[in-house]
Design a protein around this motif. Sequence first.
Motif, PDB file in Angstrom:
ATOM      1  N   ASP A  80       0.843  -1.226  -0.104  1.00 12.53           N
ATOM      2  CA  ASP A  80      -0.083  -0.130  -0.134  1.00 12.53           C
ATOM      3  C   ASP A  80       0.870   1.286  -0.245  1.00 12.53           C
ATOM      4  O   ASP A  80       0.387   2.246  -0.659  1.00 12.53           O
ATOM      5  N   SER A 480      -5.850   2.294   7.073  1.00  9.17           N
ATOM      6  CA  SER A 480      -6.789   1.746   6.024  1.00  9.17           C
ATOM      7  C   SER A 480      -6.803   0.372   7.015  1.00  9.17           C
ATOM      8  O   SER A 480      -6.533  -0.060   7.800  1.00  9.17           O
ATOM      9  N   ASN A 481      -8.124  -0.307   6.325  1.00 12.93           N
ATOM     10  CA  ASN A 481      -8.720  -1.529   7.283  1.00 12.93           C
ATOM     11  C   ASN A 481      -8.758  -2.633   6.099  1.00 12.93           C
ATOM     12  O   ASN A 481      -9.178  -2.177   4.954  1.00 12.93           O
ATOM     13  N   HIS A 482      -8.482  -3.973   6.246  1.00  9.03           N
ATOM     14  CA  HIS A 482      -8.598  -4.826   5.574  1.00  9.03           C
ATOM     15  C   HIS A 482      -9.144  -6.110   5.967  1.00  9.03           C
ATOM     16  O   HIS A 482      -8.951  -6.452   7.333  1.00  9.03           O
ATOM     17  N   TYR A 484      -8.495 -10.132   5.381  1.00 16.32           N
ATOM     18  CA  TYR A 484      -7.788 -11.488   4.864  1.00 16.32           C
ATOM     19  C   TYR A 484      -8.320 -12.793   5.200  1.00 16.32           C
ATOM     20  O   TYR A 484      -8.742 -13.002   6.314  1.00 16.32           O
ATOM     21  N   LYS A 495      -8.730 -11.729  -0.085  1.00 14.61           N
ATOM     22  CA  LYS A 495      -8.534 -10.081   0.626  1.00 14.61           C
ATOM     23  C   LYS A 495      -9.408  -9.106   0.183  1.00 14.61           C
ATOM     24  O   LYS A 495      -9.709  -9.244  -1.026  1.00 14.61           O
ATOM     25  N   GLU A 497      -8.746  -4.977   0.805  1.00 16.13           N
ATOM     26  CA  GLU A 497      -7.889  -3.900   1.340  1.00 16.13           C
ATOM     27  C   GLU A 497      -8.348  -2.518   0.942  1.00 16.13           C
ATOM     28  O   GLU A 497      -9.540  -2.250   0.272  1.00 16.13           O
ATOM     29  N   GLU A 498      -7.884  -1.390   1.717  1.00 21.41           N
ATOM     30  CA  GLU A 498      -7.898  -0.124   1.767  1.00 21.41           C
ATOM     31  C   GLU A 498      -9.436   0.213   1.891  1.00 21.41           C
ATOM     32  O   GLU A 498     -10.259   1.201   1.110  1.00 21.41           O
TER      33      GLU A 498
END
Length: 723
Positions: A80, A480-482, A484, A495, A497-498
């Motif tokens: 990222d 930011s939050n993800h 997985y 996944k 992401e962002e």
Amino acid sequence: MKKWWFVSGLLLISIVAAAFYSFSQFKVVNAWEEGQGVLPNKVWQLQFSEKISEKSLDPDLIYVTNDKGEKLETKLELGDDRKTIFIHPPENGYDLKAKEYTVHFKKGIKSALGRELDSEQTWKFFVKETLPTVGTQENLASYFEEIMKEEKRARGWLGGLKESFSMNDSAEESASADKSGGGGDVSETNVQVQGVDEADIVKTDGKSIFQAEYDKVRIIQAVPGAQMKVLSTIRFERDFSPSQLFLQEDQLVVIGHQFNEISRSYEEVAKDSLIAPMMQSSTIIVYNVKNPEEPKQVREVKVEGHYVSARKVENLVYLITQHYPDYWLLKENREIDIRPKFTDTADGPKEKTVGYDDIHYFPESRQPNYTVIAALDLDQPKKEVSMTTYLGSGNQLYMSKENLYLAVANYEDMDLKDRGVMAPDTDVHKFAISGMDVQYHSSATVPGTVLNQFSMDEHNGYFRVVTTKGYAWDEKRPSSNHLYILDKNLKETGKIEELARGERIYSARFMGDRIYMVTFKETDPLFVFDASDPANPKVLGELKIPGFSNYLHPYDENHIIGFGHDTKIVAEKGASQPRILTDGVKISLFDVSDMSNPKEKFTEVIGGRGTYSPLNHDHKALLFNKDKDIFAFPITVYQNSEKNEFESIFEYQGAYIYDIDPSTGIHLKSKITHINGDMPYYEEWERQIQRLLYIGDTLYALSAEKITSHKMGSYEKVGELGF
């Protein structure tokens, strides 16, 4: 003299020029130890001094070869921050048969500004099937000496850090719950995984109530509710404080913290015996309570370190502790033994030490503490406790019936001076459980940090985890939050992401193929994920509302309950950002029948600023049963003052009992308090209700001072027992 100044000036200019050249070069900034041993699913990270051109993600520029010089099929991924390249292992991991591997990166790698890598490099590594062990006292001493060297370097940057940055770390388990206890006529502890019990301060067998408090455990006759009495009190010496309980048929398991006193100074004992004495331990004491009026101690297990968490699956208890050894003693004498110690009365009173061959370590980790997993069988009181010991820490824990997962902050390539400023990633370590046998299985690194137990889940063989990368307060590097999803060997499967940049995760809930996540900074976005295809999870819906939920509890397949706080946004003249004020406790009922369009169907706000409930941070404070129409929890209520926004007025202390119905809403049915007469000016801790439970048609409320019983439905008080 002039000549000397001239030469000195040239030398200074040369040094400055060399430093400028060094700092301005496009280069790899993280360094690996040559010949490092790693696990088969290792993901390598190349960190560069500048943002990287996407064209540099070229398998001809960055690749891995085996000992025969053959190029392997590895996957490259840009991080990222655009400064990191991840090198994922081959599909089936690195082959253990190869003697060594080499990571290559060539000069053709360019930055986003077009600058070329200053030099090409190669790094060699080898692969281990499982975690290595320390093996010898020399190896263990060397391990901690390296840590002390790193801390010394860090003190130079920080201007005098105390001896160990981690000695003051504390392990607080912030737990979560997935299934409400409450089947049948007796409520149970609200736990995360059905069939995996969690230790709590109160337990009941349907006849008696067991309560842990400070220096004692009370056994209370609960039935009938109008004739309650204390059957017995187990009192402890001042060196032991009980805090958690399990019940298994006629056995009561008491878990607490114990401090061991010694007659001479700690340093003298260590030097004379070459063994660091065990000063504190997490202790398990097992009682036979078949006759609750005369509990009999049958076993005691002490494990050095402080309590992290505990689980019980049927007759098996698993205790997880962390121990920070006093490794500074090695400066005085490197022969001093700082291994973790334990005692088990099933094998006699003698103190034992974990063997060097039984202490494992994670190849790339350099953590100054031990994690110990102790397992004991309540059905076999004479069978010695099983000990699993690792160098490294993990405060966040998730456990299913078959596996245990520890989430550990990964500071692998981060200097001590950067910790607290730069956010770490997370190592997830999986342990397979078979009875008392706890074996390391696999590991993975996921970007970001794990909030708590809520953030992890196992479903159909897949491990799912949500993380926050970075810090919400860091405007230069917004968080930011993800999500997985990893397979049974912890290889990445899917996944997302962002999500929600600039915010952090406040709560999460995994419900089969559905996943719910709440983030917050100014508003509360509730994200709804569909994870039915683990390789391709999707965000189906997002709902933004005021406030936040720091606990989510399932109501049914199409509804979820949020428990948190309401918030107010206050705009100020001249301020670049508005202020966010936390207000009263908020209950929300979310309708997620249409996953693409989640709705906050009903809300209830209790009190104003200062209002709080243990349920905000401890899921075990909740009593919920949909069939009995009960959603109950302890609470302390404050109201906002009209004088100013910072003053709150105490109003109520006790418990609230709600009926939550998707058709009619959230309704307050009753209040219970242990304060007699009018409310005092301030709250009183000894009368603070800690837990609520029910046996048949009777509800019980417990505080440090008393227990009261109430008729379910009307909640009229039928009995009171003061302590």
